[in-house]
Design an enzyme around this catalytic site. Structure first.
Site, PDB file in Angstrom:
ATOM      1  N   ASP A 115       0.823  -1.219   0.000  1.00 55.32           N
ATOM      2  CA  ASP A 115       0.000   0.000   0.000  1.00 55.32           C
ATOM      3  C   ASP A 115       0.852   1.261   0.000  1.00 55.32           C
ATOM      4  O   ASP A 115       0.450   2.286   0.538  1.00 55.32           O
ATOM      5  CB  ASP A 115      -0.948  -0.004   1.212  1.00 55.32           C
ATOM      6  CG  ASP A 115      -0.203  -0.030   2.535  1.00 55.32           C
ATOM      7  OD1 ASP A 115       1.021  -0.256   2.538  1.00 55.32           O
ATOM      8  OD2 ASP A 115      -0.852   0.194   3.577  1.00 55.32           O
ATOM      9  N   LYS A 166       4.558   1.991  16.083  1.00 50.19           N
ATOM     10  CA  LYS A 166       3.412   2.810  16.535  1.00 50.19           C
ATOM     11  C   LYS A 166       3.517   3.212  17.998  1.00 50.19           C
ATOM     12  O   LYS A 166       2.684   2.838  18.829  1.00 50.19           O
ATOM     13  CB  LYS A 166       2.109   2.061  16.254  1.00 50.19           C
ATOM     14  CG  LYS A 166       2.026   1.688  14.782  1.00 50.19           C
ATOM     15  CD  LYS A 166       0.678   1.448  14.217  1.00 50.19           C
ATOM     16  CE  LYS A 166       0.758   1.243  12.718  1.00 50.19           C
ATOM     17  NZ  LYS A 166       0.789  -0.103  12.213  1.00 50.19           N
ATOM     18  N   ASP A 224       1.818   6.265   2.250  1.00 48.14           N
ATOM     19  CA  ASP A 224       1.058   5.050   2.573  1.00 48.14           C
ATOM     20  C   ASP A 224      -0.395   5.393   2.271  1.00 48.14           C
ATOM     21  O   ASP A 224      -0.951   6.330   2.856  1.00 48.14           O
ATOM     22  CB  ASP A 224       1.255   4.733   4.066  1.00 48.14           C
ATOM     23  CG  ASP A 224       0.358   3.592   4.550  1.00 48.14           C
ATOM     24  OD1 ASP A 224      -0.759   3.435   4.030  1.00 48.14           O
ATOM     25  OD2 ASP A 224       0.769   2.878   5.474  1.00 48.14           O
TER      26      ASP A 224
END
Ligand code: GDD
Ligand code: MG
Length: 361
Positions: A115, A166, A224
């Site tokens: 992606d 993250k 992204d």
């Protein structure tokens, strides 16, 4: 620069939940982007940098990938498919797909998140990996908000010192850009047949074990496309030529018209908009930076900005859409104004809206 024939693993098993309703029927990597399935851009670029054989690591809606890309010969590639019955996570998917590789253990293997739009030099990344004898070499880029990504601090010699997926308070803006070069033998150390995250398990443990994990940092175009806003942006950037793609089905410019698209000479279509096959933009309509899917209609005087209008959907006269996703076959009645982040599910009909707010007059 081109590497000798390379093999690649393409990770395309995610559900693309953040892109619903677009991904209800179509996996994220197959969404039409600048006129072709998203992956066509990644595959054409990989081929231009020396990749000749690609193993697709699929799970969600796996058969659709085969229908679109077949054996890859149309793209000058050999494509094979490895499907996880239940998703194995990024690391488990790489390990599972590696069973279909043909290269020996000492070869570099390219691994791509499915992606990402990137302008970086893949062959130079492979070259760095080989010349330094690294276990893994990660493409790194910089973003304003690193908290949604894998945060990757490096030392002066380019060695990756930690991999922090993250994290709430990122220690650097330098992030994992989702394109790796692995030694084939390193992939073979990922446990087989179980769920493994390459970001949360494999990379941290390689670093911990003192293996050479390198960063290939650059500042070329990178995106992204995992959110609707980013997806629309990526398509528009490709059409505008902000990122060169060998797969763009026409010259770069303000808009791209697909076969059978009809745009009134009195309509304004700008900002890298794609007008899908047999789609119609009527007189007085204004469309900027948007993706109009096949067979949709933007009626007279409607305004569509930074939005996706799904296949067969209809935006009626005078409606206004800004940063909106309209699902397939949905109908937006006259006078509706939809803003930032609104998503209309497929087939939904919004009736005419005659209410006008005072700020509009
Ligand atoms: N086959 C398979 N199986 N593929 C998977 C699975 C799985 O279980 N889970 C995810 N994928 C694929 C997705 O289809 C996508 O192409 C890729 O792996 C990454 O998954 P995303 O869901 O898009 O992850 P992300 O965007 O939140 O984070 C990843 O990408 C960032 C860069 O865009 C991570 O790699 C981050 O570290 C990175 O910064
Ligand atoms: Mg992603």
């Amino acid at each position: 620069m081109r590497s000798p024939d390379l093999e690649a693993i393409l990770l395309v098993g995610g559900q693309g939940t953040r892109l619903r309703p677009l991904t209800l029927r179509t996996p994220k990597p197959l969404l039409p982007t600048a006129g072709v399935p998203f992956l066509a851009h990644q595959l054409a670029k990989a081929r231009a940098h020396g990749v000749r054989r690609v193993v697709f690591a699929t799970s969600y809606r796996a058969s659709m990938f085969t229908e679109v890309f077949g054996d890859g010969s149309d793209l000058g590639l050999e494509i094979v498919y490895m499907t996880e019955e239940t998703p194995l996570g990024t690391g488990g998917a790489i390990r599972n797909a590696a069973a279909a590789l043909t290269c020996p253990p000492e070869s570099p293997v390219l691994v791509l998140n499915g992606d990402i739009l990137s302008g970086h030099d893949i062959a130079a990344q492979v070259g760095l990996h080989v010349s330094r004898g690294a276990a893994v070499t990660l493409h790194l880029t910089e973003v304003a908000d690193a908290s949604r990504f894998g945060c990757v601090p490096t030392g002066a010699d380019g060695r990756v010192t930690a991999f922090l997926e993250k994290m709430a308070n990122p220690v650097t803006n330098r992030i994992n850009a989702g394109c790796y070069v692995f030694q084939r033998s390193v992939i073979d150390t990922i446990p087989a047949g179980q769920v493994v995250s390459v970001e949360r398990e494999t990379f941290p443990s390689l670093i911990e074990a003192g293996e050479l994990v390198l960063g290939f940092a650059d500042s070329s175009y990178w995106l992204d496309v995992g959110t609707p806003a980013a997806f629309v942006q990526g398509s528009a950037d490709l059409v505008l030529g902000r990122l060169d793609s060998p797969a763009l089905p026409g010259p770069a410019g303000e808009f791209l018209l697909m076969d059978g698209a009809v745009v009134s000479p009195e309509a304004k279509v700008t900002g890298g908009t794609v007008v899908g096959r047999r789609a119609t933009v009527e007189a007085g309509a204004s469309v900027r930076g948007s993706v109009l899917a096949d067979d949709c209609v933007v009626a007279s005087g409607a305004t569509v900005v930074d939005s996706v209008v799904g296949t067969g959907a209809r935006v009626a006269a005078g409606a206004v859409l800004r940063q909106v996703v309209v699902g397939d076959e949905a109908q937006i009645g006259p006078g509706n104004e939809l803003m930032s982040g609104v998503r209309v599910w497929p087939g939904v009909r919004l009736p005419e809206c005659s209410v006008r707010f005072s700020s509009d007059v």
